[in-house]
Design a protein around this motif. Structure first.
Motif, PDB file in Angstrom:
ATOM      1  N   ARG A  88      -3.850  -6.604   3.715  1.00  0.00           N
ATOM      2  CA  ARG A  88      -2.960  -6.649   2.552  1.00  0.00           C
ATOM      3  C   ARG A  88      -2.405  -8.060   2.372  1.00  0.00           C
ATOM      4  O   ARG A  88      -1.981  -8.704   3.313  1.00  0.00           O
ATOM      5  CB  ARG A  88      -1.825  -5.647   2.712  1.00  0.00           C
ATOM      6  N   ASN A  89      -2.408  -8.523   1.144  1.00  0.00           N
ATOM      7  CA  ASN A  89      -1.889  -9.845   0.804  1.00  0.00           C
ATOM      8  C   ASN A  89      -0.362  -9.789   0.728  1.00  0.00           C
ATOM      9  O   ASN A  89       0.185  -9.084  -0.116  1.00  0.00           O
ATOM     10  CB  ASN A  89      -2.479 -10.306  -0.532  1.00  0.00           C
ATOM     11  N   LYS A 115       7.143  -4.266  -2.922  1.00  0.00           N
ATOM     12  CA  LYS A 115       6.478  -5.451  -2.372  1.00  0.00           C
ATOM     13  C   LYS A 115       7.488  -6.258  -1.567  1.00  0.00           C
ATOM     14  O   LYS A 115       8.579  -6.549  -2.063  1.00  0.00           O
ATOM     15  CB  LYS A 115       5.917  -6.331  -3.492  1.00  0.00           C
ATOM     16  N   GLU A 121       0.899  -7.973  -2.414  1.00  0.00           N
ATOM     17  CA  GLU A 121       0.401  -6.661  -2.800  1.00  0.00           C
ATOM     18  C   GLU A 121       1.327  -5.565  -2.290  1.00  0.00           C
ATOM     19  O   GLU A 121       1.854  -5.643  -1.176  1.00  0.00           O
ATOM     20  CB  GLU A 121      -0.997  -6.410  -2.206  1.00  0.00           C
ATOM     21  N   ASP A 125      -1.308  -1.378  -4.590  1.00  0.00           N
ATOM     22  CA  ASP A 125      -2.247  -2.446  -4.953  1.00  0.00           C
ATOM     23  C   ASP A 125      -3.403  -2.492  -3.959  1.00  0.00           C
ATOM     24  O   ASP A 125      -4.575  -2.644  -4.344  1.00  0.00           O
ATOM     25  CB  ASP A 125      -1.544  -3.802  -4.961  1.00  0.00           C
ATOM     26  N   GLU A 126      -3.069  -2.384  -2.676  1.00  0.00           N
ATOM     27  CA  GLU A 126      -4.085  -2.408  -1.632  1.00  0.00           C
ATOM     28  C   GLU A 126      -5.043  -1.218  -1.782  1.00  0.00           C
ATOM     29  O   GLU A 126      -6.268  -1.362  -1.669  1.00  0.00           O
ATOM     30  CB  GLU A 126      -3.390  -2.372  -0.270  1.00  0.00           C
ATOM     31  N   ARG A 129      -7.389  -1.796  -4.643  1.00  0.00           N
ATOM     32  CA  ARG A 129      -8.410  -2.801  -4.304  1.00  0.00           C
ATOM     33  C   ARG A 129      -9.520  -2.181  -3.450  1.00  0.00           C
ATOM     34  O   ARG A 129     -10.707  -2.487  -3.631  1.00  0.00           O
ATOM     35  CB  ARG A 129      -7.754  -3.967  -3.556  1.00  0.00           C
TER      36      ARG A 129
END
Length: 204
Positions: A88-89, A115, A121, A125-126, A129
């Motif tokens: 994860r970003n 977040k 992310e 979001d993760e 993706r």
């Protein structure tokens, strides 16, 4: 029958120096390289001739890629790198220390939409993706798959494999540890089975 083996990358430099992992491109430690070699050797002993039938996918971040390369050497497989399998970003804290993260945290993560940092992310979001890659491997003709990735990403993968919705991550998850090996099956009639979760004995 579809078999999926997931491997959480082995010991990385960021496990030893107090830095954030995420999208910072840390290498494996010497110990991590040896751990990855042992995982590959044990999988080779376990799979035997069947190893040649596997496809090996990996996150493109160095610590996962190096793990996959060592496993691939033992199994005579070449990793296919996929950005969808990245950790994860966490945005602006990449390249910073865990202490910096704690001192500069913008928001506590209470739900999958929160977040820690605005440019990072969320868990949703993760999930979003990862989902196209997950759908791809579950629907294609590859019956034997190995995936090398990261702790947070694989905890999302586990929930996804069980057929649970993203909102499940608000209340529970299945989290592993560095070097853990999980084995999952999908039967021909679509039943999904988890045989092992984050088995650490592959590094012994």
């Amino acid at each position: 029958m579809k078999t999926i083996i997931t491997i959480q990358h082995t010991q990385s430099v960021h496990h030893t120096n107090g830095m954030v992992g995420s999208w910072t491109d840390w290498e494996l430690t010497e110990k991590g390289i040896e751990q990855a070699k042992r995982i590959g050797e044990k999988l080779q002993a376990e799979l035997g001739d069947r190893a040649k039938d596997f496809v090996l996918y990996s996150s493109d971040l160095i610590r996962a890629k190096q793990t996959a390369e060592q496993v691939g050497k033992a199994l005579n497989l070449t990793p296919k790198l996929r950005t969808e399998l990245r950790e994860r970003n966490l945005g602006k804290c990449c390249g910073k220390s865990v202490q910096w993260l704690r001192e500069n945290l913008e928001r506590d993560e209470k739900t999958i939409d929160d977040k820690m940092f605005s440019d990072g992310e969320s868990r949703r979001d993760e999930w979003n993706r990862l989902k196209p890659f997950f759908d791809e491997i579950m629907s294609n003709n590859e019956q034997n798959i190995i995936i090398v990735s990261h702790g947070d990403l694989l905890s999302v993968f586990n929930i996804m494999f069980l057929g649970l919705g993203v909102e499940t991550l608000n209340t529970c998850e299945m989290h592993g540890a560095a070097g853990g090996v999980s084995i999952m099956l999908e039967t021909d009639d679509g039943k999904r089975i988890i045989k092992k979760v984050s088995d650490m004995s592959y590094m012994n």
